[in-house]
Design a protein around this motif. Structure first.
Motif, PDB file in Angstrom:
ATOM      1  N   UNK A  83      -1.171 -10.065  -9.208  1.00  0.00           N
ATOM      2  CA  UNK A  83      -2.477 -10.558  -9.304  1.00  0.00           C
ATOM      3  C   UNK A  83      -3.176  -9.508  -9.362  1.00  0.00           C
ATOM      4  N   UNK A  84      -2.972  -8.378  -8.416  1.00  0.00           N
ATOM      5  CA  UNK A  84      -3.885  -7.173  -8.660  1.00  0.00           C
ATOM      6  C   UNK A  84      -3.383  -5.346  -8.633  1.00  0.00           C
ATOM      7  N   UNK A  85      -4.676  -4.345  -8.649  1.00  0.00           N
ATOM      8  CA  UNK A  85      -3.707  -3.663  -8.493  1.00  0.00           C
ATOM      9  C   UNK A  85      -5.517  -2.380  -7.670  1.00  0.00           C
ATOM     10  N   UNK A 121       1.221  -0.718  -0.052  1.00  0.00           N
ATOM     11  CA  UNK A 121      -0.108   0.042   0.310  1.00  0.00           C
ATOM     12  C   UNK A 121       0.814   0.971  -0.305  1.00  0.00           C
ATOM     13  N   UNK A 122       0.584   2.547  -1.284  1.00  0.00           N
ATOM     14  CA  UNK A 122       1.813   3.365  -0.977  1.00  0.00           C
ATOM     15  C   UNK A 122       0.518   4.300  -1.462  1.00  0.00           C
ATOM     16  N   UNK A 123       0.439   5.466  -0.709  1.00  0.00           N
ATOM     17  CA  UNK A 123      -1.129   6.132  -0.892  1.00  0.00           C
ATOM     18  C   UNK A 123      -2.326   5.673  -1.161  1.00  0.00           C
ATOM     19  N   UNK A 124      -2.423   6.183  -2.230  1.00  0.00           N
ATOM     20  CA  UNK A 124      -4.001   5.603  -2.249  1.00  0.00           C
ATOM     21  C   UNK A 124      -3.514   4.421  -3.323  1.00  0.00           C
ATOM     22  N   UNK A 125      -2.523   3.903  -3.521  1.00  0.00           N
ATOM     23  CA  UNK A 125      -2.148   2.979  -4.603  1.00  0.00           C
ATOM     24  C   UNK A 125      -2.217   1.474  -3.736  1.00  0.00           C
ATOM     25  N   UNK A 126      -2.763   0.665  -4.618  1.00  0.00           N
ATOM     26  CA  UNK A 126      -2.301  -0.997  -3.661  1.00  0.00           C
ATOM     27  C   UNK A 126      -1.623  -2.225  -5.226  1.00  0.00           C
TER      28      UNK A 126
END
Length: 122
Positions: free
Chosen positions: A88-90, A66-71
């Motif tokens: 796998x996903x983001x 998890x980086x700020x609003x990014x996964x």
């Protein structure tokens, strides 16, 4: 847009071709490692780079960053000889089935390096 079309557009874009790490060879100073040693090295590398590692089964970890609003979520498959890191996903990384935010590939390369560094300690 294809990963290999319009290189000028790609250089200016925040998106780039998604890269998976496939069958990266495991090297250890002391010879062959057990699957448990490989698992421990991968988990430790994940923690050092801010990833949350969840063991799904022997030889398979799912890791989340998890980086700020990014996964970013990846599958890490491993055995005593090699490991692979696969998308796998983001969330909020603009993945379109081929291209993804360029930071994703950096995170994957840093994770691979961290795993290799941990493996060398065994």
């Amino acid at each position: 847009m294809s990963c290999f079309t319009d290189s000028l557009w790609l250089r200016k874009s925040i998106e780039t071709c998604l890269v998976n790490i496939e069958n990266s060879s495991i090297t250890s100073v002391n010879g062959d490692l057990s699957i448990d040693q490989v698992e421990k090295a991968i988990k430790k590398a994940c923690v050092t780079k801010g990833w949350r590692a969840t063991i799904k089964s022997p030889g398979h970890i799912t890791a989340t960053l998890n980086v700020r609003s990014h996964v970013a979520i990846v599958d890490i498959d491993y055995n005593p000889q090699s490991f692979s890191i696969t998308y796998k996903d983001s969330t909020n990384l603009k993945y379109d089935g081929e291209n993804i935010h360029r930071s994703y590939n950096n995170w994957i390369v840093y994770l691979e390096r961290a795993i290799n560094s941990q493996l060398l300690m065994y």
